[in-house]
Design an enzyme around this catalytic site. Sequence first.
Site, PDB file in Angstrom:
ATOM      1  N   TRP A 127     -10.719  -4.017  -7.897  1.00  0.00           N
ATOM      2  CA  TRP A 127      -9.633  -3.358  -7.155  1.00  0.00           C
ATOM      3  C   TRP A 127      -9.913  -1.866  -7.198  1.00  0.00           C
ATOM      4  O   TRP A 127      -9.783  -1.231  -8.242  1.00  0.00           O
ATOM      5  CB  TRP A 127      -8.270  -3.659  -7.792  1.00  0.00           C
ATOM      6  CG  TRP A 127      -7.124  -3.019  -7.049  1.00  0.00           C
ATOM      7  CD1 TRP A 127      -6.904  -1.679  -6.875  1.00  0.00           C
ATOM      8  CD2 TRP A 127      -6.055  -3.687  -6.373  1.00  0.00           C
ATOM      9  NE1 TRP A 127      -5.758  -1.471  -6.140  1.00  0.00           N
ATOM     10  CE2 TRP A 127      -5.211  -2.687  -5.809  1.00  0.00           C
ATOM     11  CE3 TRP A 127      -5.721  -5.024  -6.179  1.00  0.00           C
ATOM     12  CZ2 TRP A 127      -4.063  -2.989  -5.091  1.00  0.00           C
ATOM     13  CZ3 TRP A 127      -4.574  -5.329  -5.463  1.00  0.00           C
ATOM     14  CH2 TRP A 127      -3.754  -4.316  -4.928  1.00  0.00           C
TER      15      TRP A 127
ATOM     16  N   GLU B 248     -15.748  -1.448 -11.715  1.00  0.00           N
ATOM     17  CA  GLU B 248     -14.790  -1.136 -12.787  1.00  0.00           C
ATOM     18  C   GLU B 248     -15.460  -1.655 -14.052  1.00  0.00           C
ATOM     19  O   GLU B 248     -15.686  -2.862 -14.158  1.00  0.00           O
ATOM     20  CB  GLU B 248     -13.513  -1.959 -12.640  1.00  0.00           C
ATOM     21  CG  GLU B 248     -12.554  -1.594 -11.575  1.00  0.00           C
ATOM     22  CD  GLU B 248     -11.538  -2.733 -11.408  1.00  0.00           C
ATOM     23  OE1 GLU B 248     -10.623  -2.854 -12.226  1.00  0.00           O
ATOM     24  OE2 GLU B 248     -11.680  -3.511 -10.458  1.00  0.00           O
TER      25      GLU B 248
ATOM     26  N   ASP C  33     -15.661   3.187 -11.704  1.00  0.00           N
ATOM     27  CA  ASP C  33     -14.250   3.430 -11.399  1.00  0.00           C
ATOM     28  C   ASP C  33     -13.486   3.249 -12.708  1.00  0.00           C
ATOM     29  O   ASP C  33     -13.214   2.130 -13.133  1.00  0.00           O
ATOM     30  CB  ASP C  33     -13.770   2.440 -10.330  1.00  0.00           C
ATOM     31  CG  ASP C  33     -12.271   2.544 -10.077  1.00  0.00           C
ATOM     32  OD1 ASP C  33     -11.596   3.341 -10.751  1.00  0.00           O
ATOM     33  OD2 ASP C  33     -11.774   1.800  -9.201  1.00  0.00           O
TER      34      ASP C  33
ATOM     35  N   GLN D 140      -8.543   2.854 -15.031  1.00  0.00           N
ATOM     36  CA  GLN D 140      -7.744   2.304 -16.130  1.00  0.00           C
ATOM     37  C   GLN D 140      -8.392   2.513 -17.486  1.00  0.00           C
ATOM     38  O   GLN D 140      -7.717   2.444 -18.508  1.00  0.00           O
ATOM     39  CB  GLN D 140      -7.528   0.809 -15.903  1.00  0.00           C
ATOM     40  CG  GLN D 140      -6.762   0.536 -14.627  1.00  0.00           C
ATOM     41  CD  GLN D 140      -6.168  -0.859 -14.592  1.00  0.00           C
ATOM     42  OE1 GLN D 140      -6.090  -1.558 -15.592  1.00  0.00           O
ATOM     43  NE2 GLN D 140      -5.739  -1.280 -13.410  1.00  0.00           N
TER      44      GLN D 140
ATOM     45  N   LYS E  26      -5.388   6.976 -12.819  1.00  0.00           N
ATOM     46  CA  LYS E  26      -4.127   6.589 -13.461  1.00  0.00           C
ATOM     47  C   LYS E  26      -3.868   7.261 -14.810  1.00  0.00           C
ATOM     48  O   LYS E  26      -2.828   7.866 -15.036  1.00  0.00           O
ATOM     49  CB  LYS E  26      -4.143   5.082 -13.712  1.00  0.00           C
ATOM     50  CG  LYS E  26      -4.064   4.237 -12.472  1.00  0.00           C
ATOM     51  CD  LYS E  26      -4.271   2.792 -12.858  1.00  0.00           C
ATOM     52  CE  LYS E  26      -4.238   1.850 -11.688  1.00  0.00           C
ATOM     53  NZ  LYS E  26      -2.907   1.550 -11.182  1.00  0.00           N
TER      54      LYS E  26
ATOM     55  N   ARG F 159      -1.859  -8.990 -18.046  1.00  0.00           N
ATOM     56  CA  ARG F 159      -2.555  -7.753 -18.357  1.00  0.00           C
ATOM     57  C   ARG F 159      -1.608  -6.975 -19.247  1.00  0.00           C
ATOM     58  O   ARG F 159      -0.515  -6.606 -18.823  1.00  0.00           O
ATOM     59  CB  ARG F 159      -2.793  -7.036 -17.045  1.00  0.00           C
ATOM     60  CG  ARG F 159      -3.866  -6.035 -17.094  1.00  0.00           C
ATOM     61  CD  ARG F 159      -4.359  -5.729 -15.725  1.00  0.00           C
ATOM     62  NE  ARG F 159      -3.310  -5.592 -14.721  1.00  0.00           N
ATOM     63  CZ  ARG F 159      -3.467  -4.900 -13.614  1.00  0.00           C
ATOM     64  NH1 ARG F 159      -4.595  -4.312 -13.380  1.00  0.00           N
ATOM     65  NH2 ARG F 159      -2.513  -4.828 -12.712  1.00  0.00           N
TER      66      ARG F 159
HETATM   67  C1  LIG Z   1      -9.524   0.196 -11.202  1.00  0.00           C
HETATM   68  C2  LIG Z   1      -8.656   0.786 -10.128  1.00  0.00           C
HETATM   69  N1  LIG Z   1      -9.184   1.615  -9.234  1.00  0.00           N
HETATM   70  C3  LIG Z   1      -8.447   2.172  -8.269  1.00  0.00           C
HETATM   71  C4  LIG Z   1      -7.113   1.880  -8.136  1.00  0.00           C
HETATM   72  C5  LIG Z   1      -6.309   2.503  -7.036  1.00  0.00           C
HETATM   73  O1  LIG Z   1      -5.537   3.502  -7.537  1.00  0.00           O
HETATM   74  P1  LIG Z   1      -4.246   4.029  -6.742  1.00  0.00           P
HETATM   75  O2  LIG Z   1      -3.278   2.901  -6.709  1.00  0.00           O
HETATM   76  O3  LIG Z   1      -3.789   5.201  -7.562  1.00  0.00           O
HETATM   77  O4  LIG Z   1      -4.689   4.445  -5.391  1.00  0.00           O
HETATM   78  C6  LIG Z   1      -6.513   1.021  -9.037  1.00  0.00           C
HETATM   79  C7  LIG Z   1      -5.073   0.719  -8.908  1.00  0.00           C
HETATM   80  O5  LIG Z   1      -4.543  -0.220  -9.375  1.00  0.00           O
HETATM   81  C8  LIG Z   1      -7.309   0.451 -10.074  1.00  0.00           C
HETATM   82  O6  LIG Z   1      -6.773  -0.381 -10.958  1.00  0.00           O
END
Ligand SMILES: Cc1ncc(COP(=O)(O)O)c(C=O)c1O
Length: 442
Positions: A135, A208, A241, A244, A270, A404
């Site tokens: 995501w 991620e 990415d 989190q 975040k 989670r």
């Molecule tokens: C790993 C990851 N990257 C990017 C995003 C996107 O972030 P945003 O919702 O602040 O645009 C999220 C959001 O849940 C995320 O969990």
Amino acid sequence: MNTHLREAAKEFMVRYGGDTFPSLFRSAKGSIVIDDTGREILDFTSGQMCATIGHNHPAIVQAVHEAGEKAYHLFSGMIPEVVAQLAETMAKDWMPKGLSKSIFINTGSESNEVAMRMAKMFTDGYEILAVGGSWHGVTGGASAASFASDRKGYGVHVPGVFVMPEPNLYRPYIKGLDGEASALACLEMGLKMYDMASTGRRAAIIVEPIISAGGVLVPPKSYMKALREAADERNMLLIFDEAQTAFGRIGHRHAADFFGVTPDIMSVSKTMGGGLPLAAVATTPAIEESIHSKGFTFYTSHVSDPLPATVGLAVLRTIQEEHLIERAQTMGGYLRRRLEELQSRYEAIGDVRGEGMLLGVELVKSRDSREPFHALGALTTQRCYELGLSMNIRRRPERGSVWRIAPPLTTTQSEIDRGVDILDEALRLSLDEISRTKLVAA
Ligand SMILES: Cc1ncc(COP(=O)(O)O)c(C=O)c1O
């Protein structure tokens, strides 16, 4: 309770996806949120995984006040002093060695747009290789590289995105191997498929490091090293990415430290703003120099805004002053042991996994079959909420039913105990209810 406002929310708001709670919410402090009836609810998701230093930490309140005394927002071509200070702090104290150039924007989606645009411009390619269950956000480029949610209904995605099967040690796609070997086999197969399909205009691999929305999947360290090699062999950039995983959540500065692998570009979001919209992308001076010379642009209304930067500095300072990275390890270890103790009593808890204070608990109908127990996940989440605990469940038919669990790093041991006790009670009530319903149906 203000019934008028509850009705207003129903009548005047666009429903933006996911489940919303029946109540409205009034305030939040530390690990507690308070709804419109005054009820206290323990927040085991840190809001939307952002409030790592706790909701409305005094340092954040102070930072917002300070920015109010100076400036919230400026012309994007005026770099605020506080943004220069944040960039230096990031480079010197937080980012992996070498990633010393940063840009500051607002959301995780945006940060991944920046990262992929950087990679495309640097390599003069356009192909993005992503991982299943990922995501990366909801904007054009980020959603094209996301596979944990529905992709239907929005027309054509950005072309040039390829996907590899994710390394899922609990539900390995390639059977008959141990978890690590299966993860590496997934990567080998994914790369073969990608190489077959590639036009040669390769730009980046985006991942991620802990695949969160896809079920809190922690790849083996060898997987991340192999991914680094795969990117190098193909002249692709590696993007982490770390929306989190950065800034203490997993008990390390970030996942690059945990895995011992340095990406070419790192996006963070975040956990940097502590609940305010701040995101950043860090890269090397060589990449920055190259894309700058080619005319790189990411000029938004809120790039380099002083308000979120002031807050970001306060968040980073608080993580250091309150030793929250170490705390994520100790409290995360404690939380994990308590969850494993639940697992020893509930057959339905198939797996407890994760790092630091980012944990996943997977529910199954039986440990042998590992069949996902979606009904139990949904019901228990509801019962938890009624008993005063907010939990987030990820339910995808193809990926199982996974909680989670990511409380603020400031959560106390007694709050963890209270949360796990509620979870215990909610599981018991839900299993009873499900077996009673089955008896009646029979
Ligand atoms: C790993 C990851 N990257 C990017 C995003 C996107 O972030 P945003 O919702 O602040 O645009 C999220 C959001 O849940 C995320 O969990």
